[in-house]
Design a protein around this motif. Structure first.
Motif, mmCIF file in Angstrom:
data_model
loop_
_atom_site.group_PDB
_atom_site.id
_atom_site.type_symbol
_atom_site.label_atom_id
_atom_site.label_comp_id
_atom_site.label_asym_id
_atom_site.label_seq_id
_atom_site.Cartn_x
_atom_site.Cartn_y
_atom_site.Cartn_z
ATOM 1 N N ALA A 211 0.551 -1.537 -0.037
ATOM 2 C CA ALA A 211 0.081 -0.178 0.021
ATOM 3 C C ALA A 211 0.122 1.016 0.618
ATOM 4 C CB ALA A 211 -1.271 -0.174 1.095
ATOM 5 N N GLY A 212 1.841 1.173 -0.008
ATOM 6 C CA GLY A 212 2.785 2.314 0.609
ATOM 7 C C GLY A 212 2.469 3.321 1.861
ATOM 8 N N VAL A 213 2.247 2.771 2.945
ATOM 9 C CA VAL A 213 2.565 3.343 3.670
ATOM 10 C C VAL A 213 3.146 2.780 4.584
ATOM 11 C CG1 VAL A 213 -0.272 3.603 3.194
ATOM 12 C CG2 VAL A 213 0.343 1.500 4.970
ATOM 13 N N LYS A 214 3.495 3.873 5.804
ATOM 14 C CA LYS A 214 4.529 2.906 6.685
ATOM 15 C C LYS A 214 4.421 1.967 7.824
ATOM 16 C CE LYS A 214 2.505 6.273 10.410
ATOM 17 N NZ LYS A 214 2.396 8.194 10.568
ATOM 18 N N ARG A 215 4.911 1.062 7.999
ATOM 19 C CA ARG A 215 5.177 -0.009 8.539
ATOM 20 C C ARG A 215 4.545 0.467 9.887
ATOM 21 N NH1 ARG A 215 4.268 -4.180 12.412
ATOM 22 N NH2 ARG A 215 4.994 -6.262 11.916
ATOM 23 N N ILE A 216 3.374 0.327 11.049
ATOM 24 C CA ILE A 216 3.225 0.198 11.985
ATOM 25 C C ILE A 216 2.381 -1.226 13.146
ATOM 26 C CG2 ILE A 216 1.937 1.888 11.935
ATOM 27 C CD1 ILE A 216 -0.770 1.054 12.553
ATOM 28 N N ARG A 217 2.792 -1.103 14.304
ATOM 29 C CA ARG A 217 2.788 -2.289 14.641
ATOM 30 C C ARG A 217 1.542 -2.768 14.841
ATOM 31 N NH1 ARG A 217 4.291 -1.134 20.917
ATOM 32 N NH2 ARG A 217 3.426 0.922 19.982
ATOM 33 N N ILE A 218 0.665 -4.174 15.558
ATOM 34 C CA ILE A 218 -0.110 -4.286 15.241
ATOM 35 C C ILE A 218 -1.037 -3.780 16.221
ATOM 36 C CG2 ILE A 218 -2.347 -6.888 15.498
ATOM 37 C CD1 ILE A 218 -0.227 -6.994 12.984
ATOM 38 N N HIS A 219 -0.658 -2.951 17.559
ATOM 39 C CA HIS A 219 -1.051 -2.938 18.503
ATOM 40 C C HIS A 219 -1.334 -1.152 17.797
ATOM 41 C CE1 HIS A 219 -2.592 -2.447 22.922
ATOM 42 N NE2 HIS A 219 -2.220 -1.600 22.372
ATOM 43 N N ASP A 220 -0.950 -1.065 17.335
ATOM 44 C CA ASP A 220 -0.613 0.325 17.076
ATOM 45 C C ASP A 220 -2.047 1.399 15.677
ATOM 46 O OD1 ASP A 220 1.530 1.669 17.772
ATOM 47 O OD2 ASP A 220 1.915 1.187 16.184
ATOM 48 N N LEU A 221 -2.737 -0.228 15.535
ATOM 49 C CA LEU A 221 -4.092 -0.439 15.138
ATOM 50 C C LEU A 221 -4.764 0.171 16.285
ATOM 51 C CD1 LEU A 221 -3.885 -3.721 12.626
ATOM 52 C CD2 LEU A 221 -4.349 -0.591 11.916
ATOM 53 N N ARG A 222 -5.011 -0.239 17.089
ATOM 54 C CA ARG A 222 -5.675 0.279 18.335
ATOM 55 C C ARG A 222 -5.756 1.677 18.539
ATOM 56 N NH1 ARG A 222 -7.851 -2.020 22.571
ATOM 57 N NH2 ARG A 222 -7.315 -0.989 25.119
ATOM 58 N N HIS A 223 -4.287 1.782 18.422
ATOM 59 C CA HIS A 223 -3.788 3.722 18.729
ATOM 60 C C HIS A 223 -4.933 4.637 17.227
ATOM 61 C CE1 HIS A 223 -1.259 2.806 21.493
ATOM 62 N NE2 HIS A 223 -0.039 1.564 21.196
ATOM 63 N N SER A 224 -4.496 3.678 16.882
ATOM 64 C CA SER A 224 -5.507 4.250 14.957
ATOM 65 C C SER A 224 -6.813 4.339 15.156
ATOM 66 C CB SER A 224 -4.872 3.398 14.383
ATOM 67 O OG SER A 224 -3.527 2.901 13.905
ATOM 68 N N HIS A 225 -7.743 3.210 16.080
ATOM 69 C CA HIS A 225 -8.687 3.644 16.221
ATOM 70 C C HIS A 225 -9.290 4.328 17.228
ATOM 71 C CE1 HIS A 225 -12.616 1.997 16.581
ATOM 72 N NE2 HIS A 225 -12.973 1.818 17.740
ATOM 73 N N ILE A 226 -8.415 4.584 18.244
ATOM 74 C CA ILE A 226 -8.132 5.387 19.014
ATOM 75 C C ILE A 226 -8.175 7.134 18.688
ATOM 76 C CG2 ILE A 226 -7.896 6.844 21.192
ATOM 77 C CD1 ILE A 226 -7.126 3.300 21.814
ATOM 78 N N SER A 227 -7.561 7.639 17.566
ATOM 79 C CA SER A 227 -7.077 8.364 17.049
ATOM 80 C C SER A 227 -8.461 8.941 16.006
ATOM 81 C CB SER A 227 -5.744 8.585 15.980
ATOM 82 O OG SER A 227 -5.976 9.605 15.019
ATOM 83 N N LEU A 228 -9.202 7.872 15.858
ATOM 84 C CA LEU A 228 -10.231 8.689 14.560
ATOM 85 C C LEU A 228 -11.286 8.172 15.811
ATOM 86 C CD1 LEU A 228 -11.995 7.821 12.169
ATOM 87 C CD2 LEU A 228 -11.836 5.148 13.319
ATOM 88 N N LEU A 229 -12.089 7.610 16.383
ATOM 89 C CA LEU A 229 -12.740 8.712 17.707
ATOM 90 C C LEU A 229 -12.952 9.920 18.225
ATOM 91 C CD1 LEU A 229 -12.857 5.175 19.835
ATOM 92 C CD2 LEU A 229 -14.400 5.949 17.459
ATOM 93 N N ILE A 230 -11.415 9.534 17.915
ATOM 94 C CA ILE A 230 -11.335 11.267 18.780
ATOM 95 C C ILE A 230 -11.594 12.182 17.578
ATOM 96 C CG2 ILE A 230 -8.849 13.198 20.123
ATOM 97 C CD1 ILE A 230 -7.992 10.711 20.957
ATOM 98 N N ASP A 231 -10.971 11.670 16.476
ATOM 99 C CA ASP A 231 -11.169 13.203 15.468
ATOM 100 C C ASP A 231 -13.083 13.108 14.770
ATOM 101 O OD1 ASP A 231 -8.398 13.857 14.829
ATOM 102 O OD2 ASP A 231 -8.721 11.565 12.515
#
Length: 184
Positions: free
Chosen positions: A135-155
């Motif tokens: 996809a050409g996106v930075k590699r994050i840890r699996i657990h960082d998907l949880r951080h991504s979800h929280i960031s989405l909820l904040i947004d």
């Protein structure tokens, strides 16, 4: 030793980055649906890997989190979730409920108490490598998907209390680690 570890840098994807990644994962349904659940529900890896069809309520559009999967000494072990607050019921977005229903219909002979994702954490890590590279996106840890979800909820404007309840944080203080992302 609990709490003595230096915390790893919190990383996350924007919604746009996740959507690029998920598109790259569509060639493998099992991987695609696993990552969909991790991102859109904010599940921990062990919570995802312990899910059974009985945990999904398509009438209400919810997923029940009440156990966790671990591999200990070459054995699959289902345990209680990380903390008491980790026992929770999460509302799934409508499209995700439909996707999961479609996915379960593809699984031949799965029982209501069988694991939906009979994969390993190592498999998820390999797929994360493959998908992020493709996809050409930075590699994050699996657990960082949880951080991504929280960031989405904040947004989306959710409060810290609502987010803590949804992701099963034992204390609101944990959610406040994301304070820099809140608008006020």
């Amino acid at each position: 030793t609990m709490g003595n570890e230096i915390p790893k840098e919190m990383d996350f994807w924007t919604k746009e980055e996740y959507l690029k990644f998920s598109e790259a994962m569509m060639d493998k349904p099992r991987s695609y649906y696993a990552f969909e659940m991790l991102y859109w529900c904010g599940l921990r890896e062990g919570e995802l890997l312990a899910l059974t069809p009985a945990d999904l309520d398509f009438q209400k559009g919810t997923v029940r989190v009440n156990k966790s999967y671990q591999r200990i000494g070459k054995r699959d072990v289902i345990t209680d979730p990380k903390t008491p607050k980790s026992n929770r019921t999460i509302k799934m977005p409508q499209f995700l409920a439909e996707e999961m229903q479609e996915y379960l219909n593809q699984l031949y002979g799965i029982g209501k108490n069988d694991r939906i994702f009979e994969i390993t954490k190592s498999y998820l890590h390999h797929e994360m490598d493959r998908g992020s590279q493709e996809a050409g996106v930075k590699r994050i840890r699996i657990h960082d998907l949880r951080h991504s979800h929280i960031s989405l909820l904040i947004d989306m404007g959710f409060s810290a209390v609502a987010i803590a309840d949804r992701v099963g944080h034992e204390s609101i203080e944990i959610t406040y680690q994301y304070a820099h992302l809140f608008p006020s």
